[in-house]
Design a protein around this motif. Structure first.
Motif, PDB file in Angstrom:
ATOM      1  N   THR A 194       0.831  -1.206   0.000  1.00 21.43           N
ATOM      2  CA  THR A 194       0.000   0.000   0.000  1.00 21.43           C
ATOM      3  C   THR A 194       0.864   1.254   0.000  1.00 21.43           C
ATOM      4  O   THR A 194       0.607   2.212  -0.754  1.00 21.43           O
ATOM      5  N   ARG A 230       4.015   1.431  -0.978  1.00 22.64           N
ATOM      6  CA  ARG A 230       4.742   1.474  -2.255  1.00 22.64           C
ATOM      7  C   ARG A 230       3.879   2.120  -3.339  1.00 22.64           C
ATOM      8  O   ARG A 230       4.332   3.012  -4.070  1.00 22.64           O
ATOM      9  N   ASP A 231       2.624   1.675  -3.437  1.00 25.23           N
ATOM     10  CA  ASP A 231       1.737   2.233  -4.462  1.00 25.23           C
ATOM     11  C   ASP A 231       1.449   3.710  -4.191  1.00 25.23           C
ATOM     12  O   ASP A 231       1.303   4.507  -5.129  1.00 25.23           O
ATOM     13  N   ARG A 232       1.383   4.067  -2.921  1.00 23.04           N
ATOM     14  CA  ARG A 232       1.202   5.474  -2.557  1.00 23.04           C
ATOM     15  C   ARG A 232       2.398   6.300  -3.036  1.00 23.04           C
ATOM     16  O   ARG A 232       2.217   7.423  -3.560  1.00 23.04           O
ATOM     17  N   VAL A 280       4.411   5.613  -5.589  1.00 19.23           N
ATOM     18  CA  VAL A 280       4.347   5.706  -7.048  1.00 19.23           C
ATOM     19  C   VAL A 280       3.360   6.786  -7.473  1.00 19.23           C
ATOM     20  O   VAL A 280       3.649   7.621  -8.345  1.00 19.23           O
ATOM     21  N   THR A 281       2.185   6.798  -6.852  1.00 24.36           N
ATOM     22  CA  THR A 281       1.153   7.789  -7.197  1.00 24.36           C
ATOM     23  C   THR A 281       1.627   9.211  -6.928  1.00 24.36           C
ATOM     24  O   THR A 281       1.495  10.107  -7.782  1.00 24.36           O
ATOM     25  N   ARG A 282       2.215   9.426  -5.748  1.00 24.68           N
ATOM     26  CA  ARG A 282       2.623  10.784  -5.377  1.00 24.68           C
ATOM     27  C   ARG A 282       3.815  11.257  -6.214  1.00 24.68           C
ATOM     28  O   ARG A 282       3.865  12.433  -6.622  1.00 24.68           O
ATOM     29  N   THR A 331       4.450  10.482  -9.236  1.00 28.44           N
ATOM     30  CA  THR A 331       3.899  10.847 -10.544  1.00 28.44           C
ATOM     31  C   THR A 331       3.265  12.228 -10.485  1.00 28.44           C
ATOM     32  O   THR A 331       3.443  13.051 -11.391  1.00 28.44           O
ATOM     33  N   GLU A 332       2.529  12.501  -9.407  1.00 28.64           N
ATOM     34  CA  GLU A 332       1.911  13.820  -9.224  1.00 28.64           C
ATOM     35  C   GLU A 332       2.960  14.917  -9.144  1.00 28.64           C
ATOM     36  O   GLU A 332       2.720  16.053  -9.573  1.00 28.64           O
TER      37      GLU A 332
END
Length: 368
Positions: free
Chosen positions: A288, A290-292, A294-296, A298-299
């Motif tokens: 969870t 790790r995916d957070r 990646v998302t941030r 990218t932002e």
């Protein structure tokens, strides 16, 4: 040249070891350590208690050598992996690095070669040097991916004796498709080369990523290497293992040191495997975070790679060392692998991840 280096140069060191530096990430004591892909979650108290009980029991027999075949541990590891494996398919050692070293001791050595595809785990060439095995640095695409066609062509060109495929790859974090492994194995069959798939981070893989364990049946020279350091949170215990055809484990027995897994190591690993559900529950929390990340990232306009691991490799940095130093000044250490424009960060606890993301955003804003 410092005094120690001068003294070292005076020793009759093997020529292929001269000028090398030992492996090691910076060991800097800061509050948030996200640079060596450890599981940063403490072990659950009940697991600590279970390990203490098993180790206490082992302590009563420390005047005797341990089980040389570590039978119970191999049986538990086979049960964990599934895929119709049994203890004859399993071997274990002091960390997956020793597993890889033993493979090279058995199948590499003088006059033989190891091929891997860089950038990848930086221990591979050092393990090759330590066993007097020639290291061949294969190549990847510009985005660090590796296709079946490219990998197979490079194996056919170099004709190595051993191939290491890191999946998920370190430092980039992305898993290989099974087609890559199948293609490499098929070409390697022409020279009877050993193919090793290093799955140190397999438990963190994305839902649609398949393990090379699914390819093991019927492939005599395929070896899958795993570790208990990452998903199990046992980096300090040093337990690695492999799954392969029984005759491969017989080959490893020819080079292993006597009683190489201590009674304490075996007891620790056995207790952990008996409490596996508690340990693997942490894996989902790490995924969870790790995916957070990646998302941030990218932002924030950065370029994180697809991650099947417990870390994120990201590019798009104009000055990664300044970012690295700025994070360190804030008490957070991440990994600078020396790859232009990139850094790598371990997915830690929720609070560790928050601290990293907030300080990174501040540092990026200061550069604009």
């Amino acid at each position: 040249m410092n005094d120690r280096s001068e003294l070292l140069s005076q020793l009759p060191l093997r020529e292929n070891l001269r000028g090398l530096s030992p492996y090691g990430a910076p060991q800097i004591d800061v509050p948030i350590q996200l640079n060596v892909n450890e599981n940063t979650h403490p072990l659950p108290t009940s697991v600590v208690d279970a390990i203490a009980q098993e180790v206490a029991k082992a302590a009563t027999t420390l005047n005797r050598y341990p089980d040389r075949e570590f039978t119970e541990l191999r049986e538990l590891l086979a049960d964990y992996l599934g895929h119709n494996l049994d203890r004859e398919n399993i071997w274990a050692a002091n960390g997956s690095n020793e597993i890889l070293q033993q493979i090279l001791q058995a199948f590499g050595g003088p006059g033989r070669s190891l091929l891997s595809f860089v950038p990848t785990y930086s221990m591979y060439p050092l393990l090759a040097s330590g066993t007097d095995t020639q290291f061949i640095a294969g190549t990847r695409a510009e985005d660090f991916t590796l296709s079946a066609e490219s990998a197979a062509a490079q194996v056919r060109t170099h004709r190595p004796n051993v191939i290491f495929l890191c999946s998920p790859n370190n430092p980039t974090g992305t898993a290989l498709g099974l087609d890559v492994i199948q293609a490499v194995y098929e070409v390697a069959s022409e020279t009877k080369a050993i193919v090793v798939v290093d799955e140190a981070y397999a438990e963190f893989s994305l839902a649609n990523t398949k393990s090379a364990l699914t390819l093991l049946d019927g492939r005599q020279r395929l070896i899958i290497s795993r570790t208990m350091s990452k998903a199990f949170g046992l980096a300090g215990a040093r337990v690695g293992y492999l799954a392969a055809a029984p005759e491969v484990t017989d080959a490893i027995r020819l080079v292993r040191l006597p009683y190489h897994l201590s009674a304490v190591t075996q007891a620790t690993a056995i207790a952990a495997l008996k409490n596996i559900d508690l340990l693997l529950a942490q894996v989902e929390e790490i995924k969870t975070q790790r995916d957070r990340i990646v998302t941030r990232l990218t932002e924030l306009g950065l370029k994180p790679s697809v991650s099947d691991s417990n870390f994120v490799f990201f590019g798009g940095l104009e000055d990664p060392h300044t970012i690295w130093q700025g994070l360190l000044d804030a008490g957070i250490i991440v990994r600078d692998n020396g790859i232009k424009g990139t850094l790598r960060v371990t997915a830690g606890t929720e609070s560790e991840t928050t601290a990293f993301l907030e300080h990174l955003a501040t540092l990026l804003g200061a550069q604009k």
